[in-house]
Write a protein that holds these residues in place. Structure first.
Motif, PDB file in Angstrom:
ATOM      1  N   PHE A 103       0.842  -1.199   0.000  1.00  0.00           N
ATOM      2  CA  PHE A 103       0.000   0.000   0.000  1.00  0.00           C
ATOM      3  C   PHE A 103       0.876   1.249   0.000  1.00  0.00           C
ATOM      4  O   PHE A 103       2.065   1.184   0.339  1.00  0.00           O
ATOM      5  CB  PHE A 103      -0.935   0.001   1.226  1.00  0.00           C
ATOM      6  N   ASP A 104       0.277   2.380  -0.343  1.00  0.00           N
ATOM      7  CA  ASP A 104       1.027   3.640  -0.293  1.00  0.00           C
ATOM      8  C   ASP A 104       0.856   4.320   1.056  1.00  0.00           C
ATOM      9  O   ASP A 104       1.817   4.662   1.718  1.00  0.00           O
ATOM     10  CB  ASP A 104       0.563   4.576  -1.412  1.00  0.00           C
ATOM     11  N   GLN A 105      -0.409   4.500   1.473  1.00  0.00           N
ATOM     12  CA  GLN A 105      -0.679   5.160   2.760  1.00  0.00           C
ATOM     13  C   GLN A 105      -1.889   4.487   3.404  1.00  0.00           C
ATOM     14  O   GLN A 105      -2.897   4.231   2.740  1.00  0.00           O
ATOM     15  CB  GLN A 105      -0.962   6.646   2.539  1.00  0.00           C
ATOM     16  N   LEU A 106      -1.769   4.212   4.699  1.00  0.00           N
ATOM     17  CA  LEU A 106      -2.826   3.541   5.460  1.00  0.00           C
ATOM     18  C   LEU A 106      -3.099   4.391   6.689  1.00  0.00           C
ATOM     19  O   LEU A 106      -2.163   4.730   7.428  1.00  0.00           O
ATOM     20  CB  LEU A 106      -2.346   2.142   5.854  1.00  0.00           C
ATOM     21  N   ILE A 107      -4.369   4.758   6.902  1.00  0.00           N
ATOM     22  CA  ILE A 107      -4.695   5.637   8.034  1.00  0.00           C
ATOM     23  C   ILE A 107      -5.770   5.003   8.912  1.00  0.00           C
ATOM     24  O   ILE A 107      -6.842   4.613   8.420  1.00  0.00           O
ATOM     25  CB  ILE A 107      -5.168   7.029   7.570  1.00  0.00           C
ATOM     26  N   TRP A 108      -5.476   4.898  10.204  1.00  0.00           N
ATOM     27  CA  TRP A 108      -6.437   4.515  11.241  1.00  0.00           C
ATOM     28  C   TRP A 108      -7.236   5.788  11.526  1.00  0.00           C
ATOM     29  O   TRP A 108      -6.718   6.710  12.152  1.00  0.00           O
ATOM     30  CB  TRP A 108      -5.667   4.044  12.474  1.00  0.00           C
ATOM     31  N   GLU A 109      -8.472   5.856  11.033  1.00  0.00           N
ATOM     32  CA  GLU A 109      -9.239   7.105  11.085  1.00  0.00           C
ATOM     33  C   GLU A 109     -10.119   7.168  12.340  1.00  0.00           C
ATOM     34  O   GLU A 109     -11.154   6.509  12.414  1.00  0.00           O
ATOM     35  CB  GLU A 109     -10.126   7.236   9.838  1.00  0.00           C
ATOM     36  N   ALA A 135      -5.184   9.042  12.657  1.00  0.00           N
ATOM     37  CA  ALA A 135      -5.816  10.366  12.696  1.00  0.00           C
ATOM     38  C   ALA A 135      -6.615  10.502  13.990  1.00  0.00           C
ATOM     39  O   ALA A 135      -7.379   9.612  14.356  1.00  0.00           O
ATOM     40  CB  ALA A 135      -6.748  10.540  11.500  1.00  0.00           C
ATOM     41  N   THR A 136      -6.395  11.620  14.683  1.00  0.00           N
ATOM     42  CA  THR A 136      -7.178  11.931  15.890  1.00  0.00           C
ATOM     43  C   THR A 136      -7.593  13.394  15.822  1.00  0.00           C
ATOM     44  O   THR A 136      -7.059  14.171  15.030  1.00  0.00           O
ATOM     45  CB  THR A 136      -6.350  11.702  17.173  1.00  0.00           C
ATOM     46  N   LYS A 137      -8.557  13.766  16.652  1.00  0.00           N
ATOM     47  CA  LYS A 137      -8.969  15.170  16.751  1.00  0.00           C
ATOM     48  C   LYS A 137      -8.354  15.771  18.009  1.00  0.00           C
ATOM     49  O   LYS A 137      -8.465  15.208  19.098  1.00  0.00           O
ATOM     50  CB  LYS A 137     -10.493  15.277  16.851  1.00  0.00           C
ATOM     51  N   GLU A 138      -7.702  16.894  17.829  1.00  0.00           N
ATOM     52  CA  GLU A 138      -7.176  17.637  18.977  1.00  0.00           C
ATOM     53  C   GLU A 138      -7.647  19.075  18.850  1.00  0.00           C
ATOM     54  O   GLU A 138      -7.307  19.752  17.889  1.00  0.00           O
ATOM     55  CB  GLU A 138      -5.646  17.548  19.023  1.00  0.00           C
ATOM     56  N   ASN A 139      -8.466  19.500  19.804  1.00  0.00           N
ATOM     57  CA  ASN A 139      -9.055  20.848  19.775  1.00  0.00           C
ATOM     58  C   ASN A 139      -9.761  21.113  18.447  1.00  0.00           C
ATOM     59  O   ASN A 139      -9.639  22.197  17.863  1.00  0.00           O
ATOM     60  CB  ASN A 139      -7.982  21.913  20.032  1.00  0.00           C
ATOM     61  N   GLY A 140     -10.474  20.094  17.962  1.00  0.00           N
ATOM     62  CA  GLY A 140     -11.250  20.261  16.736  1.00  0.00           C
ATOM     63  C   GLY A 140     -10.458  20.143  15.454  1.00  0.00           C
ATOM     64  O   GLY A 140     -11.027  20.189  14.370  1.00  0.00           O
ATOM     65  N   LYS A 141      -9.135  20.001  15.567  1.00  0.00           N
ATOM     66  CA  LYS A 141      -8.292  19.866  14.368  1.00  0.00           C
ATOM     67  C   LYS A 141      -7.865  18.414  14.196  1.00  0.00           C
ATOM     68  O   LYS A 141      -7.583  17.727  15.179  1.00  0.00           O
ATOM     69  CB  LYS A 141      -7.031  20.739  14.514  1.00  0.00           C
ATOM     70  N   THR A 142      -7.783  17.970  12.949  1.00  0.00           N
ATOM     71  CA  THR A 142      -7.305  16.618  12.686  1.00  0.00           C
ATOM     72  C   THR A 142      -5.793  16.592  12.731  1.00  0.00           C
ATOM     73  O   THR A 142      -5.117  17.412  12.097  1.00  0.00           O
ATOM     74  CB  THR A 142      -7.788  16.145  11.301  1.00  0.00           C
ATOM     75  N   VAL A 143      -5.271  15.656  13.543  1.00  0.00           N
ATOM     76  CA  VAL A 143      -3.822  15.501  13.699  1.00  0.00           C
ATOM     77  C   VAL A 143      -3.449  14.091  13.246  1.00  0.00           C
ATOM     78  O   VAL A 143      -4.146  13.130  13.569  1.00  0.00           O
ATOM     79  CB  VAL A 143      -3.423  15.695  15.175  1.00  0.00           C
ATOM     80  N   TYR A 144      -2.353  13.983  12.479  1.00  0.00           N
ATOM     81  CA  TYR A 144      -1.875  12.676  12.008  1.00  0.00           C
ATOM     82  C   TYR A 144      -0.564  12.340  12.691  1.00  0.00           C
ATOM     83  O   TYR A 144       0.368  13.136  12.685  1.00  0.00           O
ATOM     84  CB  TYR A 144      -1.657  12.695  10.493  1.00  0.00           C
ATOM     85  N   ASN A 145      -0.515  11.157  13.297  1.00  0.00           N
ATOM     86  CA  ASN A 145       0.722  10.666  13.904  1.00  0.00           C
ATOM     87  C   ASN A 145       1.121   9.350  13.253  1.00  0.00           C
ATOM     88  O   ASN A 145       0.258   8.541  12.906  1.00  0.00           O
ATOM     89  CB  ASN A 145       0.538  10.456  15.414  1.00  0.00           C
ATOM     90  N   TYR A 146       2.431   9.140  13.134  1.00  0.00           N
ATOM     91  CA  TYR A 146       2.908   7.858  12.583  1.00  0.00           C
ATOM     92  C   TYR A 146       2.617   6.733  13.551  1.00  0.00           C
ATOM     93  O   TYR A 146       2.758   6.892  14.762  1.00  0.00           O
ATOM     94  CB  TYR A 146       4.415   7.923  12.286  1.00  0.00           C
ATOM     95  N   LEU A 147       2.247   5.592  13.003  1.00  0.00           N
ATOM     96  CA  LEU A 147       2.008   4.391  13.826  1.00  0.00           C
ATOM     97  C   LEU A 147       3.149   3.409  13.602  1.00  0.00           C
ATOM     98  O   LEU A 147       3.643   3.264  12.513  1.00  0.00           O
ATOM     99  CB  LEU A 147       0.688   3.728  13.423  1.00  0.00           C
TER     100      LEU A 147
END
Ligand SMILES: [Zn+2]
Length: 147
Positions: A103-109, A135-147
């Motif tokens: 795969f190219d990109q995989l996101i746990w949404e 992907a998580t929400k922090e203060n209403g903004k979507t934040v992406y962290n590496y897993l």
């Protein structure tokens, strides 16, 4: 048009938002080739391994549709390279893709630590990055962290 045993092109192009706003969401030949690549390399193998139906909540998005729903600029959905997928065990789907496919990109949404709300996955015809994000929400903004 059938893309594989369990997937049709229609599943990747149907959009209630597009219909409601009169937006054209018909992919071209290149986008269809990319959708087929995503299905053949990632989604059909996952469907076969898990043995449960996979539902495509968003597949191809024309640039106009992508703008309408507030998708990321240059989203891989506009190239037919990405899909948002849900099933009865999204975590199992995520783990299968991560451990078994190119795969190219995989996101746990969003969702919880046990189950994502949905899985975003993309696949290119070549040069896949194998990038895994949460992907998580922090203060209403979507934040992406590496897993
Ligand atoms: Zn997506």
């Amino acid at each position: 048009m059938k893309l594989s045993d369990n997937f049709t092109l229609k599943e990747f192009t149907d959009s209630i938002t597009a219909v409601n706003h009169g937006i054209n969401n018909v992919p071209g030949a290149m986008q269809i080739a990319s959708l087929r690549n995503l299905v053949v390399k990632v989604l059909q193998p996952a469907r076969d391994a898990l043995g449960i139906p996979l539902f495509i909540s968003s597949g191809y998005r024309s640039p106009a549709l992508n703008r309408m729903i507030g998708g990321a600029n240059n989203s891989q959905h506009t190239r037919g390279e990405a899909a948002d997928v849900q099933c009865d065990d999204n975590a199992a789907l995520f783990n299968y893709i991560r451990n078994n496919t190119d795969f190219d990109q995989l996101i746990w949404e969003f969702g919880s630590d046990e189950q994502p709300q949905w899985v975003h996955v993309s696949c290119r015809i070549a040069n896949n990055r194998g990038e895994v994000l949460k992907a998580t929400k922090e203060n209403g903004k979507t934040v992406y962290n590496y897993l």
